[in-house]
Write a protein that holds these residues in place. Structure first.
Motif, mmCIF file in Angstrom:
data_model
loop_
_atom_site.group_PDB
_atom_site.id
_atom_site.type_symbol
_atom_site.label_atom_id
_atom_site.label_comp_id
_atom_site.label_asym_id
_atom_site.label_seq_id
_atom_site.Cartn_x
_atom_site.Cartn_y
_atom_site.Cartn_z
ATOM 1 N N GLU A 197 -9.163 -0.033 4.856
ATOM 2 C CA GLU A 197 -9.770 1.111 5.550
ATOM 3 C C GLU A 197 -10.337 0.640 6.886
ATOM 4 O O GLU A 197 -10.263 1.354 7.889
ATOM 5 C CB GLU A 197 -10.866 1.778 4.701
ATOM 6 N N HIS B 268 -4.145 2.065 -2.475
ATOM 7 C CA HIS B 268 -5.436 2.706 -2.747
ATOM 8 C C HIS B 268 -5.275 3.748 -3.856
ATOM 9 O O HIS B 268 -6.098 3.847 -4.762
ATOM 10 C CB HIS B 268 -5.994 3.357 -1.478
ATOM 11 N N GLU C 176 -1.814 2.687 2.182
ATOM 12 C CA GLU C 176 -2.460 3.758 1.397
ATOM 13 C C GLU C 176 -1.957 3.782 -0.043
ATOM 14 O O GLU C 176 -2.704 4.121 -0.965
ATOM 15 C CB GLU C 176 -2.189 5.106 2.083
ATOM 16 N N ASP D 62 -8.206 9.549 -1.238
ATOM 17 C CA ASP D 62 -7.235 8.736 -0.498
ATOM 18 C C ASP D 62 -5.875 9.433 -0.447
ATOM 19 O O ASP D 62 -5.113 9.244 0.497
ATOM 20 C CB ASP D 62 -7.088 7.340 -1.107
HETATM 21 FE FE LIG Z 1 -7.145 4.700 1.805
#
Ligand SMILES: [Fe+2]
Ligand SMILES: [Fe+2]
Length: 474
Positions: free
Chosen positions: A150, A243, A240, A211
């Protein structure tokens, strides 16, 4: 490959642009100051088994090694340029993709980038205290991986601001380090990013639900006619995925452990389940209801002229825009949206251009439903008669057509009084939070050990065993 010999690792040939390089080198210490203040608490000396991007090619971007997080190679990585890429939707459809910001869209585009960029440091701030109550070293490593990435996503947006927006961009980049999640005077821009993430169930729910909003927003921006934004977002999407994996498997492992304990002890009543030190399925459902509903708000109003403008001007596309088979202009198309009229939920068609927020929200809901279905299978496989459900889209909403309405999870329009009388059955109460946090009073970091309330994962990170030393505390 990414050039790590420079002070700021990058694949954009930063060394050739001295002014930009100096501006970013000026921002870097401010970023580090933010990380030391607002990054994971007491973690600065830990050596963490992290992956670092070494190339933006699909096969070469993850190298695993021990890294002290303040020494993580944050940098600027864009997907390589496709010289033939065009603007693929809106009134500029068919023009070559823009390599510079079109003057008339400058402030809109800046706003879009700042809004996305603001979410990145926000989630790090929301999660900064969770290391003290981690259920295992494996999970601790995973939250740190999410946090550093992030941080890198913030770098990605700041690069765009510095490179393409001059002085305004530099000021926005400073403001991104000044706002704070949940701060009364200077909060983060979007609601869900000011909610606390007080425990690990909330963390996994956040990475599964919120997310994934990030994923859908990035997918829409990855279609942008502004090519540097599209290329930046494409690379962020590769990060991503991990996540969302952390979130989905985290909740899945909590459900699995609860089901195991329920079966072993032949209990079903939530208070009996809690007495055995695991989280009852009813509480998991309430967390789901909360995180789902606050995340749905992130997509904005169901009917939005801003969304129409973003699309028409070629700045923000639909999910998988280039895979969709229509005219990519949407001048005559319609799309159904819901609203409450006379105490009933009705659905009506509106111009599709104005309903693009709602459409992206619906695409998101489809993917969420699949994930919840996978959690349900864990319960079904244990033979426990409990159904996890996604609440109605209108439940507990603060933005859009359902804002101010009292909708039950089943989609019933209620009086405020009736809704309030059920609130503690539908959303986590302070007692629920207290219970969940009571299970997470300290960290579990013995090699290969997991807290009682969560099942171990089937395998470790990067093929390492579960008893691998994922974090060295020094
Ligand atoms: Fe993320
Ligand atoms: Fe992100």
């Amino acid at each position: 490959m990414i050039n790590y010999t420079e002070k700021i690792p990058n694949n954009v040939d930063l060394g050739r642009d001295r002014v930009l390089q100096r501006a970013l080198e000026h921002w870097q210490p401010a970023y580090m100051g933010w990380w030391y203040d607002m990054g994971p608490n007491e973690s600065h000396n830990y050596e963490v088994y992290l992956r670092t991007a070494i190339s933006v090619e699909p096969d070469g971007w993850a190298q695993f090694d021990y890294v002290k997080m303040p020494e993580y190679r944050w940098g600027i990585f864009l997907q390589p340029r496709d010289e033939k890429r065009e603007v693929n939707f809106g009134i500029h459809k068919g023009q070559p993709a823009w390599q510079e910001v079109p003057g008339e869209y400058r402030s809109t585009l800046r706003r879009v980038i700042v809004t996305q960029g603001d979410t990145e440091p926000a989630s790090v701030e929301q999660q900064r205290m969770l290391g003290a109550s981690c259920p295992s070293m494996y999970d601790l490593r995973n939250i740190f991986q999410v946090n550093v990435e992030e941080g890198r996503h913030l770098w990605a947006m700041v690069y765009l601001l510095h490179r393409y927006f001059g002085r305004d961009g530099r000021e926005e980049a400073e403001s991104l380090l000044a706002r704070r999640s949940g701060d009364a005077d200077n909060p983060r821009i979007l609601g869900a990013f000011n909610e606390p993430t007080p425990d690990w169930l909330a963390f996994y729910m956040f990475t599964f639900f919120t997310d994934r909003d990030g994923k859908f927003q990035l997918c829409a921006l990855a279609e942008s006619g502004f090519d540097p934004l599209a290329r930046t977002c494409r690379f962020m999407l590769t990060e991503e995925a991990h996540h969302m994996f952390v979130g989905e498997t985290g909740v899945g492992r909590i459900i699995q452990r609860t089901c195991e304990v329920m079966k072993e002890n032949k209990v079903e009543d939530p208070s009996d389940v809690r007495a055995l030190g695991v989280i009852d399925l009813q509480t998991i459902q309430k967390y789901l209801n909360f995180h789902y509903s606050v995340t749905l708000d992130l997509y904005g109003s169901d009917v939005s002229s801003n969304a129409a403008n973003y699309y028409t001007s070629g700045l923000k596309g639909r999910f998988r825009e280039t895979k969709l088979e229509d005219d990519h202009v949407l001048a005559d198309a319609v799309y159904p949206v819901s609203e409450v009229v006379g105490g009933k939920i009705i659905t009506k068609n509106v111009p599709a251009l104005t309903a693009l927020n709602e459409r992206l929200r619906d695409d998101y809901i489809d993917e969420i439903a699949d994930g919840v279905g996978r959690w349900q299978r864990v319960i079904d496989n244990a033979g426990i008669p409990f159904r996890l459900t996604l609440p109605h889209k209108g439940f507990h909403r603060e933005i859009g057509n359902f804002a101010g309405q009292c909708i039950s999870p089943d989609g019933e329009v209620l009086s405020e009084e009736a809704w309030k009388s059920h609130e503690s059955e539908w959303l986590p109460s302070s007692k629920d939070y207290t219970f969940v946090q009571s299970l997470m009073s300290g960290r579990v970091v013995e090699l290969g050990k997991f807290a009682n309330w969560i099942a171990p994962p089937p395998r470790g990170i990067n093929n390492q065993p579960l008893n691998f030393e994922y974090v060295r505390f020094n």
